[in-house]
Every structure is written in C-alpha cells, then in structure tokens.
Motif scaffolding. Structure first.
Motif, PDB file in Angstrom:
ATOM      1  N   GLU A  47      26.293  44.703  28.580  1.00 43.20           N
ATOM      2  CA  GLU A  47      27.689  44.550  28.963  1.00 43.20           C
ATOM      3  C   GLU A  47      28.501  43.709  27.988  1.00 43.20           C
ATOM      4  N   GLU A  51      31.717  45.135  26.340  1.00 42.89           N
ATOM      5  CA  GLU A  51      33.022  44.490  26.512  1.00 42.89           C
ATOM      6  C   GLU A  51      33.721  44.330  25.170  1.00 42.89           C
ATOM      7  N   ASN A  77      40.539  50.732  31.994  1.00 43.64           N
ATOM      8  CA  ASN A  77      39.747  50.875  33.211  1.00 43.64           C
ATOM      9  C   ASN A  77      38.276  50.547  32.950  1.00 43.64           C
ATOM     10  N   ALA A  80      37.725  46.918  32.546  1.00 44.02           N
ATOM     11  CA  ALA A  80      37.764  46.244  33.846  1.00 44.02           C
ATOM     12  C   ALA A  80      36.445  46.403  34.592  1.00 44.02           C
ATOM     13  N   VAL A  81      35.836  47.574  34.506  1.00 45.70           N
ATOM     14  CA  VAL A  81      34.536  47.811  35.164  1.00 45.70           C
ATOM     15  C   VAL A  81      33.471  46.885  34.579  1.00 45.70           C
ATOM     16  N   LYS A  84      34.112  43.325  35.683  1.00 46.10           N
ATOM     17  CA  LYS A  84      33.681  43.158  37.074  1.00 46.10           C
ATOM     18  C   LYS A  84      32.169  43.028  37.137  1.00 46.10           C
ATOM     19  N   ALA A  85      31.478  43.860  36.387  1.00 44.36           N
ATOM     20  CA  ALA A  85      30.016  43.797  36.371  1.00 44.36           C
ATOM     21  C   ALA A  85      29.528  42.458  35.842  1.00 44.36           C
ATOM     22  N   SER A  87      30.989  39.737  36.370  1.00 47.31           N
ATOM     23  CA  SER A  87      31.520  38.740  37.307  1.00 47.31           C
ATOM     24  C   SER A  87      32.703  37.989  36.741  1.00 47.31           C
ATOM     25  N   CYS A  88      33.475  38.669  35.936  1.00 49.01           N
ATOM     26  CA  CYS A  88      34.719  38.099  35.409  1.00 49.01           C
ATOM     27  C   CYS A  88      35.878  38.708  36.198  1.00 49.01           C
ATOM     28  N   GLN A  89      35.810  38.629  37.510  1.00 48.93           N
ATOM     29  CA  GLN A  89      36.777  39.324  38.359  1.00 48.93           C
ATOM     30  C   GLN A  89      38.208  38.846  38.150  1.00 48.93           C
ATOM     31  N   ALA A  92      39.592  40.805  35.350  1.00 48.66           N
ATOM     32  CA  ALA A  92      39.631  42.235  35.615  1.00 48.66           C
ATOM     33  C   ALA A  92      40.800  42.615  36.538  1.00 48.66           C
ATOM     34  N   GLU A  93      41.299  41.668  37.312  1.00 47.18           N
ATOM     35  CA  GLU A  93      42.355  41.972  38.287  1.00 47.18           C
ATOM     36  C   GLU A  93      43.725  41.958  37.695  1.00 47.18           C
TER      37      GLU A  93
END
Length: 93
Positions: A47, A51, A77, A80-81, A84-85, A87-89, A92-93
């Motif tokens: 990841e 990224e 998109n 962002a996935v 999220k994976a 854990s950088c939410q 990503a939001e």
C-alpha cells in the motif's frame, strides 16, 4: 495468482519507464501506466508504494487532464481506497 502478479511488476515498470522516456511523464498514456502499476502494487499488498504511485499519477492527471476528468477522478478514488486501507481516514475523507 500472487506469483503471476509479482511477475507482472517488472513489465508494468518497463512500460512506465518506456512511456516516460518516449512520451514524457505528463503524457496521458504514461499516467495511465503509472496508475496501472499503482493498482498492481495495491493488489500485492504494498500500500505504501501504491499510495506513492497513485499520488504521482493523480498529480499528473490533474495537471494534464484537469481535476474533473474521469481518469483523474479514478486515480483520486483509488488513492482514497489505499489511504483508507492504511487507516489514514482523515486524509481520505
């Protein structure tokens, strides 16, 4: 399938490097190759590398194609996935 995926990586990297040399890093074909490499890295569970490559493809697509182009939005998109994976939410939001 994991072995086949890892065998694909050097081919994807060759395509990215070849397109970058022949067409330039900002060329849409080069950016698509970067995006495809990022997708492979994501599928391989790498990841952090995915990224980085998605960010590079996204920046290039924003500059070349514009922020609202469908290819740009696909890179956004997928980034962002990955975030999220990882854990950088918040990002990503």
């Amino acid at each position: 399938a994991g072995g086949e995926l890892s065998e694909a990586e050097p081919v994807f990297r060759r395509v990215v490097e070849g397109y970058a040399e022949l067409l330039g890093e900002g060329n849409p074909d080069t950016l698509t190759a970067m995006h495809n490499l990022a997708t492979l890295l994501q599928e391989l569970g790498r990841e952090e590398e995915a990224e980085s490559m998605y960010r590079k493809a996204l920046a290039g697509r924003e500059a070349t194609l514009g922020p609202e182009h469908t290819s740009t939005l696909i890179s956004a998109n997928n980034l962002a996935v990955v975030l999220k994976a990882r854990s950088c939410q918040a990002e990503a939001e």
